[in-house]
Design a protein around this motif. Sequence first.
Motif, short mmCIF file in Angstrom:
data_model
loop_
_atom_site.label_atom_id
_atom_site.label_comp_id
_atom_site.label_asym_id
_atom_site.label_seq_id
_atom_site.Cartn_x
_atom_site.Cartn_y
_atom_site.Cartn_z
N UNK A 131 0.84 -1.20 0.00
CA UNK A 131 0.00 0.00 0.00
C UNK A 131 0.87 1.24 0.00
N UNK A 132 1.91 1.24 0.86
CA UNK A 132 2.79 2.41 0.96
C UNK A 132 3.50 2.65 -0.37
N UNK A 133 3.90 1.57 -1.03
CA UNK A 133 4.69 1.71 -2.26
C UNK A 133 3.82 1.99 -3.48
N UNK A 136 0.86 5.85 -4.18
CA UNK A 136 1.46 7.19 -4.28
C UNK A 136 1.75 7.45 -5.75
N UNK A 137 2.02 8.69 -6.10
CA UNK A 137 2.12 9.03 -7.53
C UNK A 137 3.29 8.35 -8.26
N UNK A 180 -1.29 19.56 -4.77
CA UNK A 180 -1.49 18.73 -5.95
C UNK A 180 -2.93 18.85 -6.42
N UNK A 181 -3.15 18.99 -7.69
CA UNK A 181 -4.50 19.09 -8.21
C UNK A 181 -4.97 20.53 -8.32
N UNK A 182 -4.22 21.47 -7.75
CA UNK A 182 -4.55 22.88 -7.89
C UNK A 182 -3.83 23.44 -9.10
N UNK A 209 -1.80 9.52 -13.28
CA UNK A 209 -0.59 8.86 -12.78
C UNK A 209 -0.87 7.40 -12.47
N UNK A 210 -2.03 7.18 -11.86
CA UNK A 210 -2.40 5.82 -11.47
C UNK A 210 -2.51 4.94 -12.70
N UNK A 211 -3.20 5.46 -13.71
CA UNK A 211 -3.42 4.65 -14.92
C UNK A 211 -2.13 4.51 -15.72
N UNK A 212 -1.30 5.58 -15.75
CA UNK A 212 -0.05 5.49 -16.52
C UNK A 212 0.87 4.41 -15.96
N UNK A 213 0.71 4.11 -14.67
CA UNK A 213 1.52 3.05 -14.06
C UNK A 213 0.84 1.69 -14.22
N UNK A 214 -0.22 1.65 -15.01
CA UNK A 214 -1.01 0.40 -15.18
C UNK A 214 -1.45 -0.17 -13.84
#
Length: 447
Positions: A131-133, A136-137, A180-182, A209-214
Amino acid sequence: MKKITYLLFGALMPCFNLAAQTVQNVNPLLFLEDGTNVKITTIACTLSNGTSTTCYQIISTSTPTDHDMGPWCPNNISDDADAGGIWLEDGEVYDVDGAFIKNMATFYNDNNWLMYDSLGNIYTTETQADCAAAANPNVGAEYRNFCVECLPSYVTGLTQTYVIPVKPVKLTQPIQFGGMGGPPGGGGPSVRGVAFNGVRFDAPAPVNNILNAYTLAPFDDAGGHINLMAGYHYHAATGVSTKIVQCDNHAPMIGYALDGHAIYAHTNKDGTEPTDLDACLGHYDDTRGYHYHVDYAGKNNFINCIYGAYATNSGTAATIDADNDGFSLLNDCNDNNAAVNPNAVEIDDNNIDENCDGIFCSAVSTYELAGASISLYPNPVSSELTVAVKGVLDYRMRIFDMNGRLVYEKDNQSALSTEKMLNGAYIIEITDLNSGQRLMKKIVVSK
Ligand SMILES: [Ca+2]
Ligand SMILES: [Ca+2]
Ligand SMILES: [Ca+2]
Ligand SMILES: [Ca+2]
Ligand SMILES: [Zn+2]
Ligand SMILES: [Zn+2]
């Protein structure tokens, strides 16, 4: 006195919008304060425009008491929607069921997506370290094609503090969110606001970012998920957390923005949507003053900016009962009007919530729970509280005092004698024993 001020303003400025002068204070009684998961105090504070004032400090464990957290990732591509959460894409809300995971290569038109093995079992993060790894972005390649979920058990001892002005201060220019997001250079806060259960309305999730990391980091059906820094937080308002249903057709209230202006759901009772929202997604009306309507759940967004000053500095604790009605600022939704307090009798059609229950009329307070309706009245209650539950077969009623102690528990009870209860505020919890859904409501016993 107030009215005269408005009239003078109106006389001096003929084009002035009278409604624009309405400001509703934050009502601390609407929060599901239980002394454990949500704790509220009043403190001195300084706002971003330099105003020195009083703020509510909300300390939250980010643990919702009005609904369960999860599930997020289904186990197998044959699982139905009950086994997983949701995903937000292009303004739409998708169930993350087995079929969604199975279909990801098609959905994203990219054959690199394959999040399950030959038996259909979905690759899911399994430990706190994962989860920790992975949550995150900068997700490592080892988490490619993993469904990422962080479980509530990974987060212990974490609290978040939110400081919100008691009386919102509307500015002439909006404040852009920071973090982030602003937008670049946005100097404001990153957190958008707080739900009544103390869970934050967060900045948009970095879905690209989440999707780019598959990877896929779903939200649960309430629009929330967990990371180790923030704990549980929302990225979408799906209508699951506690809402205050309005007397009129207006959308229900779901929490407060960090500037103290209230946040309402996107859609009105009759399915219509407000058409006059400003750049921040706010507008005025006579009852509610300036307030926001959240964006569509599928937009991964709540509001676009804040139009009020936010707290930049907080000072020491302050106990105040300015109007001497016996209710301090912690238990008074208007501490400048002794006729407004939790013991007052509601008067209709005056745009004032006399008895601080968040509802501006004397109609029976009705709350929604998974398609059912629950009415608790009268509130405040002196001798007997009626609990009218429609649309739920079996339910459990539990009552907690403000220290979180259970003082009453009984199933399928339609009335409750409050004669032996001490004066004060209590939390009533109604649990649908079939669905497990809970509704929490604050009542005041006053004899
Ligand atoms: Ca007072
Ligand atoms: Ca008062
Ligand atoms: Ca009223
Ligand atoms: Ca009321
Ligand atoms: Zn998040
Ligand atoms: Zn509105």
